[in-house]
Design an enzyme around this catalytic site. Structure first.
Site: not given
Length: 325
Positions: A115, A252, A282
């Site tokens: 990520c 994020h 996500n």
């Protein structure tokens, strides 16, 4: 005396057409729209179609960024793709993007920091530009993360989605006294002892299979806010700025509670925090450029704004980059 800076010339994004709502997931796993929204703030996610690969998503986002910048692939020296889900073990997804864009010049490679990949890639591109190895870099975060999921595991399958986002970074020489622009400071971290808190149980050297995502959710949450604020403060310290100077925080997009917790710990008002997780879940390395693209397109981020990018991912890896728009 001039200062070399990496300035964001264009942004772009791409999301697959197939949208899967929480209600649709609830038909196949023991979950509900209320449960998902309450815990992570996600309403829907985009899932790549059969035959639609990470490089395809990356190319679409890259073309959008180039168009936004008023450039063509001929103007690019380097392509960096941040991804955990490349089309193949090798070659790098970036070389496939290079081919699909019709480029036979320059060079291309992938970065794998899960990520945090896009922040790592932006920081790497900045180093290449400042060291004279490239003048314009196409930086892409792209994932088909849905292909790492166990769709019977409600603790992970509800969290992730597919997508891509991209920026074009360009070398600019700022004259003495000229206002600051571009990437000002970055901070990157990792700590491998936490690897088993968020990982995939497969790989070429271990099982010879792709594997599925496994996550110790409470442990990831426990570490996230502290590590996020750590790199944000580090980047600010390097630059001589403070949290009060920030116009926008683009984190994020993993979990609404983590984003809100980090914003609160930093003392940022919610209206300065860009949050898009509810619309695409996500998307790992794609989430920061997707959120950035939304905030630029809707006019929130404007020339002269001070913007902080931040991400944390499996490994653990985490990083932040401070940019004057």
């Amino acid at each position: 005396m001039t200062r070399t800076r990496s300035v964001i010339r264009g942004v772009g994004s791409y999301l697959p057409a197939n949208v899967v709502s929480n209600a649709e997931l609830a038909k196949t796993v023991d979950t509900s729209d209320e449960w998902i929204q309450q815990r992570v703030g996600i309403k829907q996610r985009h899932i790549a179609a059969e035959g639609e690969f990470t490089s395809d998503l990356a190319v679409a986002a890259g073309r959008a960024a180039l168009e936004n910048a008023g450039l063509t692939p001929d103007d690019i020296d380097l392509i960096i793709v941040a991804t955990t889900t490349p089309d193949y073990t090798f070659p790098a997804a970036a070389t496939l993007v290079q081919m699909k864009l019709g480029m036979s010049h320059g060079f291309a490679f992938d970065i794998q920091a899960v990520c945090s990949g896009f922040v790592y890639a932006v920081t790497t591109a900045d180093s290449y530009i400042k060291n004279g190895l490239a003048n314009r870099v196409l930086v892409i975060g792209a994932e088909t993360f849905s292909r790492l999921l166990d769709w019977t595991d409600r603790t992970t399958c509800v969290l992730f989605g597919d997508g891509a986002g991209a920026v074009v970074l360009e070398r600019v020489e700022l004259a003495e006294g000229e206002p600051e622009r571009g990437i000002i400071a970055s901070a990157l971290r990792s700590d491998g002892k936490h690897w088993d808190k968020l990982y995939v149980d497969g790989g070429p050297s271990t099982t010879g299979t792709t594997g599925h995502v496994h996550m110790q959710g409470p442990e990831v949450f426990r570490h996230a806010v502290g590590k996020i604020t750590d790199v944000v403060y580090s980047a600010l310290e390097k630059s001589g700025h403070t949290v009060a100077d920030l116009d926008w925080f683009v984190p994020h997009q993993a979990n609404r509670r983590i984003i809100e917790g980090a914003g609160a710990k930093l003392g940022l008002p919610p209206e300065k925090v860009v949050m898009t997780v509810e619309q695409h879940a996500n998307t790992s390395a794609a989430s920061v450029p997707l959120a950035l693209s939304v905030a630029v397109a809707d006019g929130r981020i404007k020339p002269g704004d001070l913007v902080m990018l931040e991400a944390m991912g499996g490994g653990f890896t985490w990083g932040a980059s401070l940019i004057r728009w």
